[in-house]
Design a protein around this motif. Structure first.
Motif, PDB file in Angstrom:
ATOM      1  N   ILE A 124      -3.640   7.438   4.367  1.00 44.16           N
ATOM      2  CA  ILE A 124      -3.841   8.621   5.199  1.00 44.16           C
ATOM      3  C   ILE A 124      -5.034   9.464   4.746  1.00 44.16           C
ATOM      4  N   PRO A 125      -5.177   9.788   3.436  1.00 45.82           N
ATOM      5  CA  PRO A 125      -6.366  10.548   3.009  1.00 45.82           C
ATOM      6  C   PRO A 125      -7.665   9.819   3.310  1.00 45.82           C
ATOM      7  N   LEU A 126      -7.686   8.493   3.105  1.00 48.84           N
ATOM      8  CA  LEU A 126      -8.886   7.706   3.384  1.00 48.84           C
ATOM      9  C   LEU A 126      -9.195   7.721   4.875  1.00 48.84           C
ATOM     10  N   TRP A 142     -10.299   1.915  12.209  1.00 48.92           N
ATOM     11  CA  TRP A 142      -9.433   1.150  13.114  1.00 48.92           C
ATOM     12  C   TRP A 142      -8.461   0.267  12.339  1.00 48.92           C
ATOM     13  N   VAL A 143      -8.949  -0.345  11.261  1.00 49.56           N
ATOM     14  CA  VAL A 143      -8.081  -1.185  10.431  1.00 49.56           C
ATOM     15  C   VAL A 143      -6.999  -0.344   9.769  1.00 49.56           C
ATOM     16  N   LEU A 144      -7.352   0.840   9.290  1.00 52.71           N
ATOM     17  CA  LEU A 144      -6.366   1.718   8.666  1.00 52.71           C
ATOM     18  C   LEU A 144      -5.287   2.138   9.660  1.00 52.71           C
ATOM     19  N   LEU A 145      -5.678   2.407  10.892  1.00 53.76           N
ATOM     20  CA  LEU A 145      -4.704   2.751  11.930  1.00 53.76           C
ATOM     21  C   LEU A 145      -3.755   1.577  12.184  1.00 53.76           C
ATOM     22  N   PHE A 146      -4.307   0.372  12.203  1.00 53.46           N
ATOM     23  CA  PHE A 146      -3.479  -0.811  12.426  1.00 53.46           C
ATOM     24  C   PHE A 146      -2.597  -1.110  11.217  1.00 53.46           C
ATOM     25  N   ILE A 147      -3.072  -0.770  10.022  1.00 56.17           N
ATOM     26  CA  ILE A 147      -2.242  -0.932   8.832  1.00 56.17           C
ATOM     27  C   ILE A 147      -1.011  -0.037   8.936  1.00 56.17           C
ATOM     28  N   MET A 148      -1.225   1.185   9.391  1.00 54.23           N
ATOM     29  CA  MET A 148      -0.112   2.118   9.553  1.00 54.23           C
ATOM     30  C   MET A 148       0.860   1.640  10.635  1.00 54.23           C
ATOM     31  N   ALA A 149       0.317   0.922  11.631  1.00 52.79           N
ATOM     32  CA  ALA A 149       1.160   0.438  12.728  1.00 52.79           C
ATOM     33  C   ALA A 149       1.750  -0.941  12.444  1.00 52.79           C
ATOM     34  N   TYR A 150       1.353  -1.559  11.345  1.00 57.51           N
ATOM     35  CA  TYR A 150       1.784  -2.930  11.049  1.00 57.51           C
ATOM     36  C   TYR A 150       3.303  -3.121  11.017  1.00 57.51           C
ATOM     37  N   PRO A 151       4.080  -2.176  10.479  1.00 55.48           N
ATOM     38  CA  PRO A 151       5.543  -2.354  10.486  1.00 55.48           C
ATOM     39  C   PRO A 151       6.119  -2.588  11.881  1.00 55.48           C
ATOM     40  N   LEU A 152       5.462  -2.084  12.913  1.00 49.47           N
ATOM     41  CA  LEU A 152       5.936  -2.290  14.279  1.00 49.47           C
ATOM     42  C   LEU A 152       5.840  -3.763  14.683  1.00 49.47           C
ATOM     43  N   LEU A 177     -12.615   9.438   9.249  1.00 52.73           N
ATOM     44  CA  LEU A 177     -12.671  10.032  10.590  1.00 52.73           C
ATOM     45  C   LEU A 177     -13.634  11.211  10.625  1.00 52.73           C
ATOM     46  N   ILE A 178     -13.610  12.014   9.569  1.00 51.80           N
ATOM     47  CA  ILE A 178     -14.517  13.154   9.478  1.00 51.80           C
ATOM     48  C   ILE A 178     -15.962  12.674   9.407  1.00 51.80           C
ATOM     49  N   ILE A 179     -16.209  11.652   8.588  1.00 51.89           N
ATOM     50  CA  ILE A 179     -17.562  11.108   8.447  1.00 51.89           C
ATOM     51  C   ILE A 179     -18.064  10.546   9.772  1.00 51.89           C
ATOM     52  N   PHE A 180     -17.221   9.744  10.437  1.00 52.01           N
ATOM     53  CA  PHE A 180     -17.632   9.151  11.704  1.00 52.01           C
ATOM     54  C   PHE A 180     -17.853  10.221  12.771  1.00 52.01           C
ATOM     55  N   SER A 181     -16.949  11.195  12.827  1.00 51.46           N
ATOM     56  CA  SER A 181     -17.074  12.267  13.817  1.00 51.46           C
ATOM     57  C   SER A 181     -18.354  13.074  13.592  1.00 51.46           C
ATOM     58  N   PHE A 182     -18.672  13.335  12.330  1.00 52.98           N
ATOM     59  CA  PHE A 182     -19.905  14.066  12.001  1.00 52.98           C
ATOM     60  C   PHE A 182     -21.131  13.291  12.466  1.00 52.98           C
ATOM     61  N   MET A 183     -21.147  11.978  12.193  1.00 52.39           N
ATOM     62  CA  MET A 183     -22.300  11.175  12.591  1.00 52.39           C
ATOM     63  C   MET A 183     -22.413  11.071  14.110  1.00 52.39           C
ATOM     64  N   MET A 192       0.822  -1.212   0.000  1.00 51.70           N
ATOM     65  CA  MET A 192       0.000   0.000   0.000  1.00 51.70           C
ATOM     66  C   MET A 192       0.854   1.259   0.000  1.00 51.70           C
ATOM     67  N   ASN A 193       0.387   2.272  -0.703  1.00 44.68           N
ATOM     68  CA  ASN A 193       1.031   3.575  -0.668  1.00 44.68           C
ATOM     69  C   ASN A 193       0.350   4.394   0.425  1.00 44.68           C
ATOM     70  N   PHE A 194       0.992   4.490   1.596  1.00 42.63           N
ATOM     71  CA  PHE A 194       0.372   5.138   2.749  1.00 42.63           C
ATOM     72  C   PHE A 194       0.046   6.611   2.488  1.00 42.63           C
ATOM     73  N   ILE A 195       0.908   7.284   1.762  1.00 42.64           N
ATOM     74  CA  ILE A 195       0.733   8.726   1.573  1.00 42.64           C
ATOM     75  C   ILE A 195      -0.467   9.034   0.686  1.00 42.64           C
TER      76      ILE A 195
END
Length: 226
Positions: free
Chosen positions: A14-16, A207-217, A21-27, A7-10
């Protein structure tokens, strides 16, 4: 996780993540402040399901649709989803993908837990016509959240390693149908409003996207050994 590692994180992740996050926060804000727009959407969708399907019972009886919806409601329950996820974790351990197994285990447990904590914070009442078996608060939907988490886990960890194309396609189709059906059954049984279902699914993807970003750890120690 070949799909994650490629995946290309940049440009994608990150944009997704920000958009969801904006959609969930709005709801979430709209639900807590009784936003008129969300109330209209929820009321209209609830009325539509009532007109189309009436007031179905979550029992293994009646027509084929009710039988299937009852099955989906049972399979999509948080406790059942976590049991299914544990099978995935065990399989990953068996095939010596220890870091992936730990990744899935933490993803599923923390993902469903954060959904529960938000439920207790928002304290939204379920639709007036919900069944007694569907207890607790309404937003975000636990079924929608847990099933989306497991669906994405299967797509990310199981599907990419299956070499036989036909089997891979069958798993994708069957899993997708069951996942969408679980989301649908929450509205079919009047267990949730439409925004509850969208909220649960959106939170799971975030949550999955956050874990994808943390996967290298999770693979850091393994990479050092190599």
């Amino acid at each position: 996780l070949k799909m994650i590692e490629s995946m290309n994180f940049i440009t994608v992740t990150i944009p997704l993540l920000i958009m969801l996050l904006i959609i969930f926060s709005f709801m979430m804000y709209g639900v807590m402040t009784n936003c008129h727009l969300l109330k209209v959407i929820d009321k209209s969708s609830l009325e539509w399901f009532t007109q189309c399907f009436g007031h179905p019972s979550r029992l293994y009886e009646g027509d084929i649709l009710n039988l299937y919806m009852t099955f989906c409601a049972t399979v999509g329950d948080v406790s059942t989803v976590l049991k299914l996820a544990s099978i995935v974790v065990i399989c990953l351990f068996i095939f010596k993908n220890k870091h992936q197994a730990i990744w899935v285990l933490l993803l599923m447990t923390t993902g469903t837990w954060i959904n529960y904590l938000i439920k207790q914070t928002v304290e939204r009442q379920r639709p007036y016509s919900h069944l007694a078996i569907d207890s607790g608060w309404s937003f975000p939907s636990g079924h929608s959240n847990a099933s989306t988490l497991l669906f994405l886990v299967i797509m990310l960890t199981i599907v990419p390693v299956i070499k036989v194309k036909v089997i891979r396609i069958i798993i994708i189709i069957v899993t997708s149908i069951i996942w969408i059906s679980i989301l649908f059954c929450r509205l079919y049984f009047h267990a949730h409003y439409l925004t509850d279902v969208i909220g649960g699914g959106t939170l799971a993807v975030v949550w999955v996207l956050l874990f994808i970003m943390a996967y290298p750890l999770f693979t850091l120690r393994n990479n050092k050994k190599n």
